[in-house]
Design a protein around this motif. Structure first.
Motif, PDB file in Angstrom:
ATOM      1  N   GLU A 140      -7.164  -0.609   7.401  1.00 29.94           N
ATOM      2  CA  GLU A 140      -6.233  -1.757   7.405  1.00 29.94           C
ATOM      3  C   GLU A 140      -5.363  -1.761   6.155  1.00 29.94           C
ATOM      4  O   GLU A 140      -4.142  -1.927   6.227  1.00 29.94           O
ATOM      5  N   ILE A 141      -6.018  -1.589   5.016  1.00 26.37           N
ATOM      6  CA  ILE A 141      -5.286  -1.643   3.749  1.00 26.37           C
ATOM      7  C   ILE A 141      -4.242  -0.531   3.682  1.00 26.37           C
ATOM      8  O   ILE A 141      -3.081  -0.762   3.313  1.00 26.37           O
ATOM      9  N   ALA A 142      -4.642   0.695   4.022  1.00 31.07           N
ATOM     10  CA  ALA A 142      -3.713   1.822   3.964  1.00 31.07           C
ATOM     11  C   ALA A 142      -2.512   1.595   4.876  1.00 31.07           C
ATOM     12  O   ALA A 142      -1.368   1.867   4.504  1.00 31.07           O
ATOM     13  N   HIS A 143      -2.765   1.056   6.075  1.00 30.02           N
ATOM     14  CA  HIS A 143      -1.700   0.917   7.072  1.00 30.02           C
ATOM     15  C   HIS A 143      -0.752  -0.242   6.770  1.00 30.02           C
ATOM     16  O   HIS A 143       0.473  -0.126   6.964  1.00 30.02           O
ATOM     17  N   TYR A 144      -1.305  -1.366   6.306  1.00 26.21           N
ATOM     18  CA  TYR A 144      -0.511  -2.602   6.275  1.00 26.21           C
ATOM     19  C   TYR A 144      -0.180  -3.142   4.882  1.00 26.21           C
ATOM     20  O   TYR A 144       0.411  -4.214   4.778  1.00 26.21           O
ATOM     21  N   HIS A 145      -0.537  -2.433   3.787  1.00 23.02           N
ATOM     22  CA  HIS A 145      -0.344  -3.051   2.477  1.00 23.02           C
ATOM     23  C   HIS A 145       1.114  -3.117   2.036  1.00 23.02           C
ATOM     24  O   HIS A 145       1.410  -3.719   0.990  1.00 23.02           O
TER      25      HIS A 145
END
Length: 366
Positions: A271-276
């Motif tokens: 999630e963090i990698a995709h949406y940060h």
């Protein structure tokens, strides 16, 4: 090293009874004697700790039932087996004694063979329990050691992967450690907030901090001439640069698929990698999500990442002061960032400054 000869404490207010039991048992055991319940409790707390207590029920001041209750209430004596020795022979009395925690019941007048057999049986049972307890303690310690070792290996692996991305962008220095602690600080500050309490429990906060270093792992897929370009990127180069978010989440998703079982922190890392790089107002990338549609994990990472980028020197910019970075982030409240996250950031700004100072880059201009 424990004494190989078991210690037996005999308790009776009648000297003759103490003498008879003592003579019977001292051939094979170390025998200690007490002529009152109060003295029995004192001896039970001294060394060597009794391996077994033969306890008279009918005694003045403190009877056997009261002595046993005190022994059972104290962790230091709770596990010493107690055999009641009494002239009472009613079944009801025997049941009461066993209900109180006695392991056996011997009636007077004593029969030597019966006493020796029951003492031997209870000592063997205690020895077996002690061995099992030692084994359980060893196993618990070994499990804890291996879990700690696995945790360390996991964290080292995470940082090794993250450092792989960092080697492509050498000026980031301690960026991974700082952003990890910023995320932990923000998440902890919001743990009881009505909008975030359902998500930010202790386990999730730990997983968030563990996952944070993987946020830019997709940069390994960006060509050097774009990643390390000292000036502004062209529109075409910027399009390529933005793909690092999807490249990172795709790599983590593949690692997740290869795992034998679900790994919680990888979900969050993905999630963090995709949406940060998504923004609260929907103007971010790669999917243009807005508001609460952006995962909480990514919102936390976004603010942490931007703050650190602002206070860090890069090939394309000078470092801003923490105060200037705070002003820029406050300006982005409700636009780039979740408004409640900005409020928490401002409230805990001294902690962000402290983290930045603790993990300062050696090459960074002060």
């Amino acid at each position: 090293m424990s004494d190989p000869q078991p210690t037996i404490l005999i308790v009776d207010d009648t000297p003759e009874n103490l003498s008879v039991l003592g003579e019977l048992l001292q051939r094979n055991y170390r025998v200690r004697a007490a002529n009152s319940g109060r003295r029995a409790i004192q001896i039970a707390h001294s060394q060597p700790t009794p391996d077994l207590i033969l306890l008279d029920v009918m005694m003045p001041e403190i009877d056997g039932f009261a002595v046993l209750a005190q022994l059972r209430d104290d962790p230091a004596t709770r596990n010493i087996p107690v055999i009641f020795v009494t002239a009472m022979d009613g079944t009801q009395d025997e049941e009461h004694g066993l209900d109180c925690g006695a392991v056996d019941y011997i009636t007077k007048p004593i029969r030597p063979a019966i006493v020796l057999a029951r003492v031997r049986t209870q000592l063997e049972l205690k020895r077996a329990r002690d061995i099992l307890s030692d084994q359980n303690s060893y196993l618990e310690a070994e499990v804890a050691r291996r879990m700690e070792e696995n945790q360390l290996i996991q964290e080292i692996s995470i940082h090794a992967l993250a450092r792989l991305a960092e080697t492509r962008d050498p000026e980031t220095g301690n960026h991974l450690r700082r952003t990890q602690e910023y995320v932990r600080t923000l998440a902890t500050a919001l743990r009881h907030h009505p909008r975030f309490a359902h998500y930010l429990d202790e386990r999730t906060i730990d997983a968030l901090a563990k996952s944070a270093p993987l946020h830019d792992i997709g940069k390994v897929g960006i060509p050097d001439h774009i990643l390390l370009k000292p000036g502004p990127l062209t529109p075409e180069e910027w399009t390529i640069m933005k793909t690092h978010a999807e490249l990172g989440s795709r790599a983590i998703a593949q690692a997740e698929a290869d795992a034998e079982r679900k790994v919680e922190f990888l979900d969050i890392a993905k999630e963090i990698a995709h949406y940060h790089h998504e923004k609260w107002d929907g103007s971010g990338y790669p999917d243009g999500l807005a508001g609460d549609a952006i995962p909480i994990s990514a919102r936390l990472m976004a603010l942490s990442d931007v703050f650190d980028a602002l206070i860090s020197k890069r090939v394309y910019k000078v470092a801003f002061s923490p105060e200037e970075a705070r002003r820029i982030i406050v300006t982005g409240q409700g636009k780039h960032f979740d408004p409640d996250l900005v409020t928490a950031f401002v409230d805990h700004f001294p902690a962000f400054v402290r983290i930045a100072g603790q993990y300062v880059d050696e090459a960074r201009d002060e």
